[in-house]
Scaffold this active site. Structure first.
Site, short mmCIF file in Angstrom:
data_model
loop_
_atom_site.label_atom_id
_atom_site.label_comp_id
_atom_site.label_asym_id
_atom_site.label_seq_id
_atom_site.Cartn_x
_atom_site.Cartn_y
_atom_site.Cartn_z
N ILE A 42 0.82 -1.21 0.00
CA ILE A 42 0.00 0.00 0.00
C ILE A 42 0.86 1.26 0.00
CG2 ILE A 42 -2.13 -0.95 0.93
CD1 ILE A 42 -1.29 0.02 3.69
N LYS A 43 2.10 1.14 0.37
CA LYS A 43 2.93 2.34 0.36
C LYS A 43 4.39 1.94 0.27
CE LYS A 43 4.21 6.08 3.35
NZ LYS A 43 4.25 6.34 4.79
N GLU A 89 12.24 4.06 3.47
CA GLU A 89 13.06 3.03 4.11
C GLU A 89 12.34 1.71 4.30
OE1 GLU A 89 13.92 2.78 8.00
OE2 GLU A 89 12.00 3.58 8.61
N ALA A 90 11.07 1.65 3.97
CA ALA A 90 10.37 0.38 4.11
C ALA A 90 9.16 0.32 3.19
CB ALA A 90 9.92 0.20 5.56
N ILE A 142 5.27 -0.86 2.95
CA ILE A 142 4.15 -1.13 3.85
C ILE A 142 3.15 -1.99 3.09
CG2 ILE A 142 2.32 -0.11 5.26
CD1 ILE A 142 5.05 0.75 6.17
N ASP A 170 11.15 11.27 13.51
CA ASP A 170 10.51 11.58 12.23
C ASP A 170 9.07 12.03 12.46
OD1 ASP A 170 10.00 11.88 9.57
OD2 ASP A 170 9.74 9.74 9.17
#
Lengths: 345, 210
Positions: free
Chosen positions: B5-6, B10-11, B13, B117
């Site tokens: 979904i995203k 850095e990752a 999702i 963040d």
């Protein structure tokens, strides 16, 4: 004969009168550059001389300013000659007003003021960083990019704001250029050390762990400099390699964050460090992953040059903005987000 | 099975199921452009950090998703799925929401958690219970240093200016009001003093001036 004359006259009217053009003087640090640009964005001439400090030394502001003052008259002449124009043909004189080294900036500013007053031309102070960005947009055809500004004095990610450039993320201490130069100096290279470090890094094999510090969209390089200075017994190739890998990965990560969070589709990389091939490679990956386009700047215009001053001069001139000669100062620590950029919304 | 979904910086999702429950799979994939040693080190450190800070943050009074599973070798965290809009999508119409961000951040800071963040994209208003959830602790760490707290606030300020430029001033004022509810006026004054110092620190021009 008559027809030929008429034709020439029409052509002169067309190219000579129709388009505004101006002279830009860049003198923030190592480089003294002069350029003439017209309002279509044609760079009619762009000449420069770069001050090179003795090896193992950083730039000495007084020596650099002496270099600039010596080269200035000839370079102004060269720029005009290359464009086949006279100073009277200029619509304005633009100069880099900051940020940078005071003595260097003053050479450019003094010259600009003298030309402006003597030839009765409007004078336009230009921010060095805005110059990098706007010239980058011109040369790559970017309209609304995420900008990575990597000049000697800036390590910033910017996006356009309301009549200004807004800082999305930046270094909290050293700039990337300073980190590279200071490491370079520690191992005997003169500034700017970027090209030497890049070359050295190609032969690096072993990765030495260095602090990787990303805070939100901000970066910090001071810890890396301290820690690499403690490792100087290792092969310089490995150190150069590790420094580039770590520092560039940090820059790549925040660039990717900026693209992901803003959803913008262009990544523009400007400033001297943009010429580094390894960094370009990493940023290409980043742009790819985020579905954005990265548009390279011709190497000749990645570093400091007069065109980055002359082109914003055109943009200010079109917006009807100029300074009075008595207000045409320099500002050594001029914040980029305080600069009025009326053509951006 | 799981749906992307995203794709963050850095990752990735992914949305999937954990038994009968809707779950988010946060996977830190290898970055092809990074040198392997560095890539592995970062992914491991951030996975562990995120998984250990999230429950602590909840104890401090900030809602965070429940963690179902942590895979250190696969750099994966499986957690409760919070369905709802992010503050990033809502703030421009409703700048007062920044006060919520301020309240949450000061709760975290009061127990020594630096979020690292604090972006409006990392605050989700749950459709299920109308509570604000804080996510993405990958850059977080433990510290009570004034410097670290002030940098966290600096990130908020910068982020509001860049992502919410039309409501920046109003939103930042709301943020500070919210923050002072927990931190107190005195605490806030100290932090703002430090913030000012950080923002003046030689980042503007070149530092080589004689």
């Amino acid at each position: 004969m008559e027809k030929g004359n008429l034709h020439r006259w029409v052509e002169q009217l067309d190219t000579g009168m129709k388009y505004k053009r101006g002279l830009g003087i860049e003198s923030t640090a190592h480089t003294f550059g002069v350029s003439i640009v017209d309002e279509r964005g044609t760079i009619l001439s762009n000449v420069k001389e770069v001050y090179k400090p003795p090896s193992g030394k950083g730039i000495h502001p007084r020596e650099a300013s002496r270099h600039h003052a010596e080269k200035a008259p000839k370079l102004i002449g060269d720029a005009l000659k290359a464009a086949a124009l006279a100073i009277d043909d200029m619509d304005f004189i633009a100069y880099s007003a900051g940020p940078g080294l005071g003595p260097c900036l003053r050479v450019g500013a003094t010259l600009a003021r003298a030309l402006s007053v003597y030839y009765n031309k409007p004078i336009i102070p230009v921010h060095h960083g805005v110059g990098h960005i706007e010239l980058g947009c011109l040369l790559t055809g970017s309209s609304d990019p995420v900008v990575l500004l990597l000049s000697g004095g800036h390590t910033m990610i910017l996006v356009s704001g309301i009549r200004s450039w807004v800082v999305f993320g930046e270094t909290l201490d050293l700039t990337l250029g300073q980190l590279i130069d200071q490491f370079g100096r520690a191992i005997g290279y003169s500034s700017p050390a970027g090209p030497s470090i890049e070359k050295l890094a190609r032969d690096g094999k072993k990765y030495v762990t260095l602090p990787y510090v990303v805070k939100g969209n901000d970066l910090s390089f001071s810890g890396m400099l301290t820690s690499i200075k403690k490792e100087l017994s290792r092969p310089y190739e490995d150190l150069a390699f590790s420094l580039q890998e770590t520092a560039f990965a940090m820059v790549a990560e925040v660039s990717e964050r900026a693209l992901a969070l803003t959803g913008k589709r262009e990544l523009l990389v400007v400033g001297g460090v943009a010429a580094n091939a390894r960094l370009s490679e990493m940023l290409n990956h980043v742009a790819d992953r985020q579905g954005a386009a990265i548009k390279p700047i011709p190497i000749a215009f990645a570093g400091d040059c007069g065109a980055q001053i002359a082109w914003p001069g055109i943009l200010y001139n079109k917006a009807g903005i100029s300074a009075k000669a008595e207000d045409a100062f320099v500002n050594q620590s001029w914040r980029i987000d305080r600069v009025s950029v009326p053509w951006r919304s | 099975m799981e749906k992307l979904i995203k794709r963050g910086a850095e990752a990735d999702i992914l949305l999937g199921w954990w038994g009968p429950l809707r779950a988010v799979f946060k996977v830190r994939r290898a970055k092809p452009y990074m040198v392997t040693e560095l890539d592995l080190k970062l992914r491991k450190a951030r996975t562990i950090r995120e998984a250990s800070v999230m429950p602590q943050a909840r104890k401090a009074g900030a809602n965070t998703p429940y963690i179902f599973y942590v895979g250190i070798r696969t750099f994966t965290i499986v957690m409760q799925y919070i369905d709802g809009p992010t503050m990033k999508e809502m703030l421009d119409d409703k700048p007062v929401l920044a006060a919520e961000l301020g309240r949450t951040l000061s709760k975290l800071h009061s127990v020594g958690i630096i979020h690292g963040d604090p972006n409006t994209a990392n605050f989700i208003l749950s459709d299920a219970n109308r509570l604000w959830y804080t996510v993405d602790f990958g850059l977080s760490f433990f510290s009570s240093e004034l410097e670290d707290i002030a940098v966290d606030i600096h990130i908020v300020k910068e982020m509001l200016a860049a992502q919410h430029k039309r409501v920046f001033q109003e939103a930042f004022n709301h943020f500070l009001t919210g923050y002072s509810k927990t931190a107190g006026q005195h605490g806030l004054t100290q932090i703002l003093k430090k913030l000012n110092e950080i923002e003046r620190r030689g980042r503007y021009g070149r530092q080589l001036v004689d």
